[in-house]
Write an enzyme that holds these catalytic residues in place. Sequence first.
Site, PDB file in Angstrom:
ATOM      1  N   HIS A  43      22.332  83.285 133.098  1.00 54.35           N
ATOM      2  CA  HIS A  43      21.670  81.968 133.140  1.00 54.35           C
ATOM      3  C   HIS A  43      21.315  81.478 131.733  1.00 54.35           C
ATOM      4  O   HIS A  43      21.679  80.340 131.372  1.00 54.35           O
ATOM      5  CB  HIS A  43      20.439  82.029 134.042  1.00 54.35           C
ATOM      6  CG  HIS A  43      19.551  80.826 133.945  1.00 54.35           C
ATOM      7  ND1 HIS A  43      19.976  79.557 134.310  1.00 54.35           N
ATOM      8  CD2 HIS A  43      18.261  80.689 133.500  1.00 54.35           C
ATOM      9  CE1 HIS A  43      18.990  78.696 134.105  1.00 54.35           C
ATOM     10  NE2 HIS A  43      17.949  79.352 133.612  1.00 54.35           N
ATOM     11  N   HIS A  65      14.574  81.267 126.591  1.00 56.77           N
ATOM     12  CA  HIS A  65      13.604  80.375 127.230  1.00 56.77           C
ATOM     13  C   HIS A  65      12.819  81.010 128.377  1.00 56.77           C
ATOM     14  O   HIS A  65      11.757  80.512 128.750  1.00 56.77           O
ATOM     15  CB  HIS A  65      14.291  79.088 127.704  1.00 56.77           C
ATOM     16  CG  HIS A  65      15.136  79.239 128.935  1.00 56.77           C
ATOM     17  ND1 HIS A  65      16.471  79.570 128.896  1.00 56.77           N
ATOM     18  CD2 HIS A  65      14.828  79.099 130.246  1.00 56.77           C
ATOM     19  CE1 HIS A  65      16.954  79.612 130.118  1.00 56.77           C
ATOM     20  NE2 HIS A  65      15.979  79.331 130.964  1.00 56.77           N
ATOM     21  N   GLU A 122       7.942  83.792 130.095  1.00 52.32           N
ATOM     22  CA  GLU A 122       7.488  83.607 131.478  1.00 52.32           C
ATOM     23  C   GLU A 122       7.797  84.816 132.355  1.00 52.32           C
ATOM     24  O   GLU A 122       6.949  85.271 133.123  1.00 52.32           O
ATOM     25  CB  GLU A 122       8.165  82.358 132.051  1.00 52.32           C
ATOM     26  CG  GLU A 122       7.756  82.050 133.477  1.00 52.32           C
ATOM     27  CD  GLU A 122       8.536  80.876 134.034  1.00 52.32           C
ATOM     28  OE1 GLU A 122       8.577  80.741 135.261  1.00 52.32           O
ATOM     29  OE2 GLU A 122       9.101  80.102 133.246  1.00 52.32           O
ATOM     30  N   ASP A 123       9.043  85.328 132.249  1.00 48.81           N
ATOM     31  CA  ASP A 123       9.473  86.396 133.160  1.00 48.81           C
ATOM     32  C   ASP A 123       9.166  87.795 132.654  1.00 48.81           C
ATOM     33  O   ASP A 123       8.931  88.709 133.449  1.00 48.81           O
ATOM     34  CB  ASP A 123      10.990  86.286 133.409  1.00 48.81           C
ATOM     35  CG  ASP A 123      11.354  85.035 134.198  1.00 48.81           C
ATOM     36  OD1 ASP A 123      10.414  84.373 134.696  1.00 48.81           O
ATOM     37  OD2 ASP A 123      12.550  84.714 134.304  1.00 48.81           O
ATOM     38  N   ASP A 159      18.522  73.661 131.252  1.00 48.51           N
ATOM     39  CA  ASP A 159      18.055  74.698 132.177  1.00 48.51           C
ATOM     40  C   ASP A 159      18.067  74.177 133.610  1.00 48.51           C
ATOM     41  O   ASP A 159      18.561  74.824 134.533  1.00 48.51           O
ATOM     42  CB  ASP A 159      16.641  75.117 131.759  1.00 48.51           C
ATOM     43  CG  ASP A 159      15.999  76.092 132.734  1.00 48.51           C
ATOM     44  OD1 ASP A 159      16.702  76.990 133.222  1.00 48.51           O
ATOM     45  OD2 ASP A 159      14.790  75.956 132.998  1.00 48.51           O
ATOM     46  N   ASP A 189      32.386  47.322 145.174  1.00 47.98           N
ATOM     47  CA  ASP A 189      32.535  47.746 143.778  1.00 47.98           C
ATOM     48  C   ASP A 189      32.294  49.244 143.621  1.00 47.98           C
ATOM     49  O   ASP A 189      31.487  49.684 142.819  1.00 47.98           O
ATOM     50  CB  ASP A 189      31.620  46.951 142.853  1.00 47.98           C
ATOM     51  CG  ASP A 189      30.165  46.999 143.304  1.00 47.98           C
ATOM     52  OD1 ASP A 189      29.924  47.401 144.443  1.00 47.98           O
ATOM     53  OD2 ASP A 189      29.285  46.642 142.499  1.00 47.98           O
TER      54      ASP A 189
END
Length: 760
Positions: free
Chosen positions: A94, A118, A122-123, A185, A305
């Site tokens: 990812h 990134h 957080e993880d 992301d 259109d």
Amino acid sequence: MNLTDNSSSIPAASDKSVAHLLTSRKKVPATSHTAVDTSSRPAVTGSASITELTKQLSEYLSAADLKLVKEAYRFSDEMHLGQVRRSGEPYISHPIAVAEICAEWKLDVQAIMAALLHDVMEDQDVKKEELIERFGAPVAALVDGLSKLEKIEFQSQIEAQAENFRKMLLAMARDVRVILVKLADRLHNMRTLGVMSAEKQRRISRETMEVYVPIAHRLGLNNIYRELQDLAFAHIYPMRYRTLAKAVKAARGNRREVVNKIMDAVKAALSSAGLTAEVYGREKTLYGIYRKMADKRLSFSQVLDVYGFRVVVSSFPNSYFALGTLHALYKPMPGKFKDYIAIPKSNGYQSLHTTLIGPYGTPVEFQIRTQDMHHVAESGVAAHWLYKNEDDSLTDLQQRTHAWLQSLLDIQKQTGDSAEFLEHVKIDLFPDSVYVFTPKSKIIALPRGATALDFAYNIHTDIGDQAIATRINNDPVPLRSELKNGDIIEIITSPNSHPTPNWLTYVRTGKARSAIRHYLRTISLNESTELGKQLLAQALMAVHLNPELPASLVDKLLNESSAMSLEEIHTDIGIGKRMAALVARHILDLVEDDSPSIPFQEFEGEKSSKPEPVIIYGSEGVSVQLATCCLPIPGDGIVGQLKRDQGLVVHTDYCENAKRLRVKEPDRWIDVNWGDDLNRRFDCRITAMTNNERGALARIAAEIGESDANISHVSIEDGQANDITNIHFTIQIEDRTHLARLMRNVKHLSGVSKIWREHG
């Protein structure tokens, strides 16, 4: 064709065809020899390769920069070791995929490193200090801006999400690369969303549609904007998406002859005129077709259109030369020409738009632009991501983007909480714009529906706060007047003018709304607090509790709320942010149960008994407003509406607006009564029907003065008969008795055939 479905009943597994259709779109090459390419894009593969990323980056990064990228990759790979995505792939795939998207925009080495890193904060609980030590402060700041907040106790998922958005948007205001990496992301997550549950697909897709799609549009990232829209549409309404995709595919064959005929004719006309241009067709996105069907209530066969054409020329003058050539080839539709070259959109987009009547009477849309304009139209702010030195001048797009990002910081300074901040920002992300001019001919872009007051706040907060009137194209008009393209606006100010809660009903921009709320919160704080205290006391008595709460009970209440003090809760009630009845019921629950399980802000319930009415004196200031729709006066039966950030709004009990609003939000209405000894005057509207004769207005005005009333406004209109005139007055009186006496006196004047009070 029917485009309705119950999306909630469709499991994620049934959306494989949707995902395939979405991820299988191929970008149409910009070549003059290419007809409309409607083939599919290769499916997104799950595994990403650092080798492929390095190959991409080597096209524009130095060897030293590539070494830094590899270091960031190795660290990210080590941190995510053993972690897998829902699809079963190694998690590192990812970050690499996100970095590859950033590499397509040719972002700098720091942004690429941040893309790879990134998720480590957080993880994997990597601290910002460690990132600073390893990769430098700029990279760490980018990663920090991309990371969600640490595990803080929020009262609700909505509050937590709003706070995360607030942090991300403020980080973006400091460095636009934050949002570029974040959009990359989100794009990769949306491309691989099919493995999630149907409920999570819809939740993430709605979030994407509400926040990330408008941000991509605001920054001019049109490729991402269109792809995110279609991806979100596919997961929110999978059956509608599949049905529409099938219809578009079937229509391609039916319309190929028309498209090819137009393409050949346009190329031949441009060539005859001596213009070198790339001409290619483009198919509108499925979501764009769906919105047109929904907004105009059309069937698919009525959307003519579906295809448009783009003409890319070599120079600025040739854009207008090509326009003239096309108008000579096919007749233009009146009112369908837009010049976004002379006046670019707020996101930097430039093109000439025109709709022509093509073969068989079919309307065909053309976009005409230069190569540079095309590059900006597709990549937006990413086309000019490089940060220039102070000596270098910023491009027009960079200046526009910088001004918008600065406005985010201004809104943050004046906003009370995260949810409110996000509300203001969402308003400013509204894509349609109106372009107006200052008296010195400076162009200002505002959202569609903006008023003169929005314009005033756009110039400066002080000008907005002190605005009393405006001139549009030299004509005096009210501040609430809606602006139109090309208007020249002049704001008239006075140091004695101040914002009122009523201004919130007609401003359109987030900057104006946040500035008005900030003023009302700071100036009327004491009044709102007293009103809230009174409302809560009455609600507590209604559930048989003593309004004087013990300290232990107050502590329990504050522990379960986001408020820092009981006074803050009183203030929130006074401005309509919390409901007194719900707070009282929750306090009752705390008394009955020492371990309440229902969070304070989400608690809902009914009143135990009818509370005593709130007493209104009309002198409470901005925390209590008399509704302008019905202008209640003492002696009228009245009801109160608690409006967010406007406090208590008082209507007459026979007001049609109040009756309609009460059905929609019954819990926000309370009983109110007039108090005694009202030492002020109240506005009231009356109309006198008179014979159209000299001196009628003077006689009526004199009688109103003799009846001890003030006149604050007069307007005159012709009656239904030629010899009849209706004169409208706004007068200031004491109460209904005073009004009745005044109306009797006026009715007895010669020439006055009828007089009545206006209620709306």
